[in-house]
Scaffold this active site. Structure first.
Site, PDB file in Angstrom:
ATOM      1  N   GLY A  61       0.713  -1.453   0.252  1.00  0.00           N
ATOM      2  CA  GLY A  61      -0.640  -0.286  -0.106  1.00  0.00           C
ATOM      3  C   GLY A  61       0.958   1.322  -0.111  1.00  0.00           C
ATOM      4  CD  GLU A  72      11.991   1.549  -3.810  1.00  0.00           C
ATOM      5  OE1 GLU A  72      12.974   1.822  -3.980  1.00  0.00           O
ATOM      6  OE2 GLU A  72      11.551   0.918  -2.892  1.00  0.00           O
TER       7      GLU A  72
END
Length: 291
Positions: free
Chosen positions: A45, A171
């Site tokens: 999530g 990321e």
């Protein structure tokens, strides 16, 4: 800019046979100007949570307060542009967002699209490119002629040109070599420390969490299962292993040293802290050997 999620749930493809929960009853406050890391396994999530932080997704139930704006399931998509200028979102492999014919035009596109006059948009672009370490010699180049690391810096400059108060990073170092990853993480830390920009970082790199984050959110199956400073999050290796998460390398090495008899008083999270503790233990021994 403070962000508050109050009992937020989100369902993908709601009302269809393919419906699935992305978030489940998440309540959390991300303080103004903080550096917050979000960790968890793939599918936990994390990215869904990120997309609620600038109203790219709206909650199925619950509310999200972003600064002075409240986002509910009924919030219209109209008039969200000013909010998204304040909360910049850098997706994984951000270089895929590049499209203009020159570096300068690509970075200036966002401000111009938000109504900023061309002269000011170019000034913002140049400032943002300087912040990310792209020199003027590249301004007229095609962004697609740059190296992978440079392309990612240009894409990040495009977000910074919007002068956000909060930078959301999904990321951001994925696919980069160690040198490029270190340079980019140092850039984000500098933006946070010197420009006062809040950071929310999704990462699988526990070293980045230990080295940079002030606060950590742990996600699993759409739930927020733990939150706290890095020292607290990494204090229970068994709990981390249970949730398929690891320790920073320095902490893991410190545990191995302790198991072999080195009397470390604490388990440090960073390489610098580990080196300091080891030196503190060894220094008296060396001094005694020279007496």
């Amino acid at each position: 800019m403070e962000i508050v999620l109050d009992h937020v749930s989100y369902t993908y493809q709601a009302g269809t046979p393919f419906a699935g929960d992305g978030l489940r009853d998440v309540s959390v406050t991300i303080p103004d100007g903080s550096y917050t890391a979000i960790i968890g396994q793939t599918g936990s999530g994390k990215s869904t949570l990120l997309q609620h932080l600038n109203a790219l997704l709206k909650p199925t139930t619950g509310t999200v307060r972003i600064g002075d704006r409240e986002i509910t399931p009924k919030t219209s998509n109209k008039n969200l542009k000013p909010l998204r200028a304040k909360v910049g979102l850098v997706f994984q492999f951000a270089e895929n967002q590049l499209f203009e014919e020159t570096v300068e035009k690509d970075v200036a596109f966002g401000p111009k699209n938000f109504g900023v006059p061309e002269k000011e948009a170019l000034a913002r672009a140049h400032h943002a490119l300087d912040l990310v370490g792209i020199s003027p010699e590249y301004y007229e180049n095609s962004p697609f002629d740059l190296s992978g690391g440079q392309m990612r810096r240009v894409a990040i400059a495009g977000v910074l040109a919007m002068t956000p108060e909060l930078l959301i990073l999904d990321e951001p170092t994925a696919g980069l070599d160690p040198k490029g990853r270190t340079e980019l993480m140092t850039l984000f830390e500098t933006l946070h420390r010197e420009q006062g920009i809040g950071i929310v970082l999704v990462t699988h790199q526990m070293e980045d969490v230990a080295n940079y984050a002030e606060f950590v959110l742990v996600m699993a199956d759409g739930h927020l299962i733990k939150q706290g400073p890095p020292a607290e999050i990494f204090s229970d290796p068994a709990w981390l292993a249970e949730h398929h998460l690891g320790l920073p390398r320095a902490a893991q090495f410190a545990r191995e040293l302790r198991a072999k008899g080195l009397p470390l008083p604490d388990i440090p999270l960073t390489e610098q802290a580990l080196a300091a503790e080891v030196l503190a233990i060894l220094r008296p021994t060396r001094e005694a050997d020279h007496e």
